[in-house]
Design an enzyme around this catalytic site. Structure first.
Site, PDB file in Angstrom:
ATOM      1  N   ASP A  95      10.557  47.480  27.340  1.00 57.86           N
ATOM      2  CA  ASP A  95      11.466  47.613  26.202  1.00 57.86           C
ATOM      3  C   ASP A  95      10.872  46.989  24.943  1.00 57.86           C
ATOM      4  O   ASP A  95      10.317  45.886  24.990  1.00 57.86           O
ATOM      5  CB  ASP A  95      12.778  46.881  26.511  1.00 57.86           C
ATOM      6  CG  ASP A  95      13.938  47.830  26.702  1.00 57.86           C
ATOM      7  OD1 ASP A  95      13.878  48.968  26.192  1.00 57.86           O
ATOM      8  OD2 ASP A  95      14.905  47.430  27.372  1.00 57.86           O
ATOM      9  N   LYS A 125       9.909  51.681  25.623  1.00 62.44           N
ATOM     10  CA  LYS A 125      11.215  52.307  25.348  1.00 62.44           C
ATOM     11  C   LYS A 125      11.763  51.709  24.062  1.00 62.44           C
ATOM     12  O   LYS A 125      11.697  50.502  23.858  1.00 62.44           O
ATOM     13  CB  LYS A 125      12.188  52.068  26.507  1.00 62.44           C
ATOM     14  CG  LYS A 125      13.605  52.559  26.205  1.00 62.44           C
ATOM     15  CD  LYS A 125      14.484  52.572  27.424  1.00 62.44           C
ATOM     16  CE  LYS A 125      15.122  51.256  27.777  1.00 62.44           C
ATOM     17  NZ  LYS A 125      15.965  50.661  26.725  1.00 62.44           N
ATOM     18  N   GLU A 127      15.115  51.692  21.352  1.00 61.16           N
ATOM     19  CA  GLU A 127      16.485  52.071  21.004  1.00 61.16           C
ATOM     20  C   GLU A 127      16.446  52.744  19.637  1.00 61.16           C
ATOM     21  O   GLU A 127      15.947  52.163  18.665  1.00 61.16           O
ATOM     22  CB  GLU A 127      17.389  50.831  20.980  1.00 61.16           C
ATOM     23  CG  GLU A 127      17.585  50.237  22.365  1.00 61.16           C
ATOM     24  CD  GLU A 127      18.640  49.140  22.419  1.00 61.16           C
ATOM     25  OE1 GLU A 127      19.442  48.983  21.473  1.00 61.16           O
ATOM     26  OE2 GLU A 127      18.655  48.422  23.440  1.00 61.16           O
ATOM     27  N   GLU A 195      22.407  56.000  27.251  1.00 57.72           N
ATOM     28  CA  GLU A 195      23.280  54.981  27.843  1.00 57.72           C
ATOM     29  C   GLU A 195      24.724  55.236  27.414  1.00 57.72           C
ATOM     30  O   GLU A 195      25.017  55.379  26.215  1.00 57.72           O
ATOM     31  CB  GLU A 195      22.820  53.583  27.376  1.00 57.72           C
ATOM     32  CG  GLU A 195      23.690  52.477  27.951  1.00 57.72           C
ATOM     33  CD  GLU A 195      23.043  51.099  27.876  1.00 57.72           C
ATOM     34  OE1 GLU A 195      21.896  50.978  27.392  1.00 57.72           O
ATOM     35  OE2 GLU A 195      23.704  50.136  28.310  1.00 57.72           O
TER      36      GLU A 195
HETATM   37  O1  KIV Z   1      17.289  46.782  29.091  1.00 54.11           O
HETATM   38  C1  KIV Z   1      17.798  47.552  29.915  1.00 54.11           C
HETATM   39  O2  KIV Z   1      18.051  47.204  31.075  1.00 54.11           O
HETATM   40  C2  KIV Z   1      18.115  48.903  29.494  1.00 54.11           C
HETATM   41  C3  KIV Z   1      18.917  49.708  30.453  1.00 54.11           C
HETATM   42  C4  KIV Z   1      20.349  49.490  30.154  1.00 54.11           C
HETATM   43  C5  KIV Z   1      18.551  51.124  30.435  1.00 54.11           C
HETATM   44  O3  KIV Z   1      17.775  49.310  28.429  1.00 54.11           O
END
Ligand code: KIV
Length: 277
Positions: A95, A125, A127, A195
């Site tokens: 993330d 990933k 957002e 989500e």
């Molecule tokens: O950080 C995380 O666990 C997420 C999930 C909710 C997909 O982004």
């Protein structure tokens, strides 16, 4: 676990997953993902899933924060490297933490390079809350960094939202999500994650995209599912309504540590030393 209960995909010669092999699963079988934050858990989950997310949910699941906002790039690199050291065959996705996608492109690119080069992530990933972020994703992909675009509920915006809720229930919201999902595909995202996207909107996005659309709390019409490991294992007392608990690790830990403590206090553990003759 006996062999019958072990539902690993039947692939003894399982190869290391790549962006391409994950994409090829669309339309063939549901894609399975889960979060992990350390080496031990990554080793355990790896045989059962297609990709592992080192989520910034490490903040509220492992580090004692109330949400993901305090999680820094250094923390993400640290946990991503720990998961990578498990040498998983699943694709490791890291993330991009709070704020980074809204900094200038160089800062974002440097951060993503750290996740890939120091953390060992094979994708990141992000957002996605604005068109400006979508434009930056195009450059990341051009630079060789595979990107998963995250739409719907964006936990990093919780302080603006004032709580967690679902998205895309009404026509306008549904069209907006669909539009963003399409744009993410156009700029090169190899996968999109939604989500708490209303199930109707999630199905429409799944059908509209050529790349996989993975859901969390977004119904069964997606190409795959992801859940947070602590929720799945039953480590969290409170979980979102869409979660299914598959274990009671909290109960198992309490039982085990209670037995250990009782054994130490009562003198049952350790066993008395025996002198060697
Ligand atoms: O950080 C995380 O666990 C997420 C999930 C909710 C997909 O982004």
């Amino acid at each position: 676990m006996n062999a019958q209960m072990d539902n690993r995909p039947d692939d003894n010669d399982r190869r290391t997953a790549t962006v391409k092999t994950i994409q090829q699963l669309k339309g063939k079988r549901p894609i399975v993902a889960i979060t992990a934050y350390d080496t031990a858990i990554a080793r355990l989950v790896d045989p059962y899933v297609d990709w592992i997310l080192v989520g910034d949910s490490v903040g509220n699941n492992q580090l004692g924060f109330s949400d993901t906002v305090p999680v820094t790039l250094d923390m993400m690199v640290h946990h991503t490297a720990a998961v990578s050291r498990a040498d998983p065959k699943s694709l490791v996705v890291a993330d991009v933490p709070f704020g980074l996608a809204y900094r200038n492109l160089d800062v974002l690119l440097d951060g993503c390079c750290r996740l890939v080069q120091e953390g060992g992530a094979r994708a990141v990933k992000i957002e996605v809350g604005s068109d400006a972020v979508i434009d930056k994703i195009r450059v990341l992909v051009e630079a060789g960094i595979p990107v998963v675009g995250h739409i719907g509920l964006l936990p990093q915006t919780v302080q603006v939202l004032g709580g967690y809720r679902s998205f895309g229930k009404h026509e306008q919201g549904r069209m907006r999500l669909l539009d963003w999902a399409r744009k993410l595909e156009q700029v090169g995202c190899f996968m999109v994650l939604g989500e708490m996207v209303a199930p109707g909107a999630a199905l429409a996005i799944t059908e509209a995209l050529e790349v996989p659309f993975i859901g969390i709390g977004s119904g069964s019409g997606c190409d795959g599912q992801i859940l947070v490991i602590n929720d799945v294992l039953g480590l969290n007392e409170r979980v979102p309504g869409f979660v299914k608990r598959y274990g009671d690790l909290a109960g198992e830990i309490r039982k085990a540590v209670n037995s250990y403590a009782e054994d130490v206090r009562s003198g049952r553990f350790p066993e008395p030393l025996r002198e060697r003759s």
